[in-house]
Motif scaffolding. Structure first.
Motif, PDB file in Angstrom:
ATOM      1  N   TRP A 243       0.762  -1.231   0.355  1.00  0.00           N
ATOM      2  CA  TRP A 243       0.302   0.026   0.110  1.00  0.00           C
ATOM      3  C   TRP A 243       1.208   1.163  -0.021  1.00  0.00           C
ATOM      4  CZ3 TRP A 243      -4.663  -1.284  -2.037  1.00  0.00           C
ATOM      5  CH2 TRP A 243      -5.557  -2.045  -1.490  1.00  0.00           C
TER       6      TRP A 243
ATOM      7  N   PRO B 291       0.789   3.518  -5.135  1.00  0.00           N
ATOM      8  CA  PRO B 291       0.661   4.810  -6.040  1.00  0.00           C
ATOM      9  C   PRO B 291       1.773   5.235  -6.388  1.00  0.00           C
ATOM     10  CG  PRO B 291      -0.290   4.915  -2.941  1.00  0.00           C
ATOM     11  CD  PRO B 291       0.515   4.085  -3.594  1.00  0.00           C
ATOM     12  N   HIS B 292       2.441   5.160  -6.465  1.00  0.00           N
ATOM     13  CA  HIS B 292       3.788   5.307  -7.137  1.00  0.00           C
ATOM     14  C   HIS B 292       4.211   4.740  -8.849  1.00  0.00           C
ATOM     15  CE1 HIS B 292       5.669   7.025  -3.929  1.00  0.00           C
ATOM     16  NE2 HIS B 292       5.718   6.135  -3.018  1.00  0.00           N
TER      17      HIS B 292
ATOM     18  N   GLN C 213      -4.582   7.240  -9.294  1.00  0.00           N
ATOM     19  CA  GLN C 213      -4.890   7.696  -8.172  1.00  0.00           C
ATOM     20  C   GLN C 213      -5.001   7.258  -6.613  1.00  0.00           C
ATOM     21  OE1 GLN C 213      -8.129  10.209  -9.468  1.00  0.00           O
ATOM     22  NE2 GLN C 213      -8.818   8.594 -11.354  1.00  0.00           N
ATOM     23  N   LYS C 214      -4.445   8.621  -5.994  1.00  0.00           N
ATOM     24  CA  LYS C 214      -4.427   7.912  -4.602  1.00  0.00           C
ATOM     25  C   LYS C 214      -5.926   8.272  -4.175  1.00  0.00           C
ATOM     26  CE  LYS C 214      -2.247   9.586  -0.266  1.00  0.00           C
ATOM     27  NZ  LYS C 214      -3.032   9.041   0.066  1.00  0.00           N
ATOM     28  N   GLU C 215      -6.974   8.423  -4.562  1.00  0.00           N
ATOM     29  CA  GLU C 215      -8.209   8.443  -3.867  1.00  0.00           C
ATOM     30  C   GLU C 215      -8.259   6.839  -3.666  1.00  0.00           C
ATOM     31  OE1 GLU C 215      -7.508  11.067  -6.177  1.00  0.00           O
ATOM     32  OE2 GLU C 215      -7.006  12.584  -4.315  1.00  0.00           O
TER      33      GLU C 215
ATOM     34  N   TRP D 104      -5.790   4.322  -4.469  1.00  0.00           N
ATOM     35  CA  TRP D 104      -6.206   3.250  -3.990  1.00  0.00           C
ATOM     36  C   TRP D 104      -6.117   3.252  -2.661  1.00  0.00           C
ATOM     37  CZ3 TRP D 104      -3.442  -0.217  -6.591  1.00  0.00           C
ATOM     38  CH2 TRP D 104      -2.447  -0.537  -7.617  1.00  0.00           C
ATOM     39  N   ASP D 105      -6.588   4.500  -2.296  1.00  0.00           N
ATOM     40  CA  ASP D 105      -7.530   4.901  -0.496  1.00  0.00           C
ATOM     41  C   ASP D 105      -8.360   3.819  -0.097  1.00  0.00           C
ATOM     42  OD1 ASP D 105      -4.590   6.230   0.112  1.00  0.00           O
ATOM     43  OD2 ASP D 105      -5.821   8.277  -0.003  1.00  0.00           O
TER      44      ASP D 105
END
Length: 113
Positions: free
Chosen positions: A42, A46-47, A51-53, A55-56
């Motif tokens: 986790w 994201p790298h 989108q980070k959202e 992944w979250d």
């Protein structure tokens, strides 16, 4: 005319979620090792794009029971390609691949270390 008995809307976001099939890690691991593998995934996921959202949201869904996970992916607009969430897409078409170890425990998890 109420909502009783109506089927949940899926917005054609793919399939209803299911737990991954039982799987075995290459070697027996402890819950602590599994947690570390998950945290590392986790932290780095994201790298690799997306989108980070999203992944979250995927992380929250992976840590939830199936009903809540379904709500999370539906509300985030995540398209679930594989019903066990190992392959998902966002509405822009970005691909998100999740390893089984973030979605369920291996059959050879060491219970008492």
């Amino acid at each position: 005319m109420g909502c009783a008995g109506s089927t949940p809307k899926t917005d054609d976001n793919g399939k209803n979620l299911k737990k991954p099939k039982p799987w075995k890690h290459t070697q027996a691991i402890t819950p602590a090792q599994l947690r570390q593998m998950r945290d590392e995934f986790w932290d780095t996921a994201p790298h690799y794009g997306g989108q980070k959202e999203i992944w979250d949201a995927l992380r929250a869904a992976a840590d939830s029971d199936l009903a809540l996970a379904q709500t999370i992916v539906d509300s985030a607009g995540i398209i679930v390609s594989n019903s066990d969430m190992t392959l998902c897409y966002d509405e822009r078409g970005a691909k998100y691949e999740l390893p089984k170890y973030v979605l369920s425990e291996p059959t050879n998890l060491i219970r008492d270390g």
